[in-house]
Design a protein around this motif. Structure first.
Motif, mmCIF file in Angstrom:
data_model
loop_
_atom_site.group_PDB
_atom_site.id
_atom_site.type_symbol
_atom_site.label_atom_id
_atom_site.label_comp_id
_atom_site.label_asym_id
_atom_site.label_seq_id
_atom_site.Cartn_x
_atom_site.Cartn_y
_atom_site.Cartn_z
ATOM 1 N N THR A 39 0.830 -1.211 0.000
ATOM 2 C CA THR A 39 0.000 0.000 0.000
ATOM 3 C C THR A 39 0.861 1.256 0.000
ATOM 4 O O THR A 39 0.615 2.200 -0.761
ATOM 5 C CB THR A 39 -0.929 0.002 1.227
ATOM 6 N N LEU A 51 -10.093 5.474 -1.002
ATOM 7 C CA LEU A 51 -9.545 4.193 -0.557
ATOM 8 C C LEU A 51 -10.633 3.386 0.146
ATOM 9 O O LEU A 51 -11.372 3.922 0.969
ATOM 10 C CB LEU A 51 -8.386 4.401 0.421
ATOM 11 N N MET A 53 -10.430 0.366 2.675
ATOM 12 C CA MET A 53 -9.296 -0.161 3.434
ATOM 13 C C MET A 53 -9.728 -1.124 4.536
ATOM 14 O O MET A 53 -10.517 -0.769 5.419
ATOM 15 C CB MET A 53 -8.507 1.013 4.040
ATOM 16 N N VAL A 75 -11.144 7.761 3.185
ATOM 17 C CA VAL A 75 -11.068 6.308 3.361
ATOM 18 C C VAL A 75 -12.403 5.762 3.850
ATOM 19 O O VAL A 75 -13.007 6.302 4.784
ATOM 20 C CB VAL A 75 -9.969 5.932 4.382
ATOM 21 N N PHE A 77 -13.491 2.433 5.545
ATOM 22 C CA PHE A 77 -12.913 1.254 6.181
ATOM 23 C C PHE A 77 -13.877 0.076 6.081
ATOM 24 O O PHE A 77 -15.088 0.228 6.273
ATOM 25 C CB PHE A 77 -12.593 1.543 7.649
ATOM 26 N N ASN A 92 -8.409 9.439 8.014
ATOM 27 C CA ASN A 92 -9.195 9.998 6.911
ATOM 28 C C ASN A 92 -10.529 9.290 6.743
ATOM 29 O O ASN A 92 -11.165 9.398 5.698
ATOM 30 C CB ASN A 92 -8.411 9.887 5.593
ATOM 31 N N GLY A 93 -10.937 8.546 7.752
ATOM 32 C CA GLY A 93 -12.152 7.756 7.633
ATOM 33 C C GLY A 93 -13.407 8.599 7.491
ATOM 34 O O GLY A 93 -13.612 9.554 8.236
#
Length: 252
Positions: A39, A51, A53, A75, A77, A92-93
């Motif tokens: 990554t 992303l 993730m 992101v 998740f 960055n979620g």
């Protein structure tokens, strides 16, 4: 919209890609990474728009990615564990999906992304009004004050070759190989320096671009640097930082 999937289970990664492409017509999955190392290598070369993730990967916890390089993409998740939710939103979620993930979950995540994107789209008049403040906020230190006997003396950032954490104290090394203690944490110093000119090669050392004389292979897939300054410890680039470091050097 370009998307990178970070997932160490191939079957789960393929299913997630199918869900993404069925929900979002403009989505283009540019790659699938199965480890932290892979990554970091991928993101150091290209930052996608989004992303997806997983958190528990084969070689560690995906939050390590954020410690290795700056991640600018939002992101989503996707994990089987709910105990990481707080940590996810500290990075960055923007959405947290619990496995198994279905089409409704992915659709809800994209809806959240669209809502945030719309809210963050600035009005042109407002943007123009605040540009001077934003510009000032991104300025980095031009010097650091260090104590020499009973005086405070400014050391220009342009004269700093490296910063090393030695015996619980941060030290500045200058072009003349002078050494000054700086009573700040390495994190504070790193945040005050222009990342185009300085790179934190490991937890104990930050180097300046022009101080690098040579780069040589070292044990365990690390590299060691020859610097114009002579810090007490070897300037070794940690294994997970080698790829982003080499990319940074080439951008000179």
């Amino acid at each position: 919209m370009t998307i990178l999937i970070i997932e160490d289970e191939p079957k789960s990664a393929r299913l997630l890609q199918q869900l993404i492409e069925s929900v979002r017509a403009d989505a283009r999955v540019t790659g699938i990474c199965g480890s932290i190392e892979e990554t970091v290598h991928s993101l150091s070369r290209y930052m996608p728009d989004l992303l997806f993730m997983d958190i528990e990967l084969a070689d560690g916890n995906s939050f390590d990615v954020f410690r290795q390089l700056p991640v600018t993409a939002p992101v989503i998740f996707c994990t089987a564990y709910d105990e990481y939710m707080v940590d996810a939103f500290k990075t960055n979620g923007i959405y947290y999906l619990l496995k198994p993930v279905d089409e409704a979950d992915v659709r809800a995540a994209f809806a959240k992304l669209d809502t945030i994107a719309k809210a963050l789209t600035p009005d042109p008049a407002t943007l123009t009004q605040f540009l001077p403040q934003w510009s000032a906020a991104t300025q980095y230190n031009r010097s650091f004050l260090v104590r020499v006997r009973e005086r405070l003396v400014p050391v220009a950032v342009a004269d700093i070759e490296c910063i090393a954490f030695e015996h619980e104290v941060s030290y500045l090394y200058t072009r003349k190989n002078d050494k000054y203690p700086l009573f700040k944490t390495m994190d504070e110093i790193e945040a005050a320096l222009d990342p185009t000119q300085f790179f934190r090669i490991n937890r104990q050392m930050i180097v300046q671009r022009n101080a690098i004389v040579a780069i040589e292979p070292y044990f365990n897939r690390k590299v060691v640097l020859t610097l114009t300054a002579k810090p007490a410890d070897l300037p070794i680039v940690s294994r997970l930082k080698v790829t982003p470091f080499l990319a940074w050097v080439e951008k000179a």
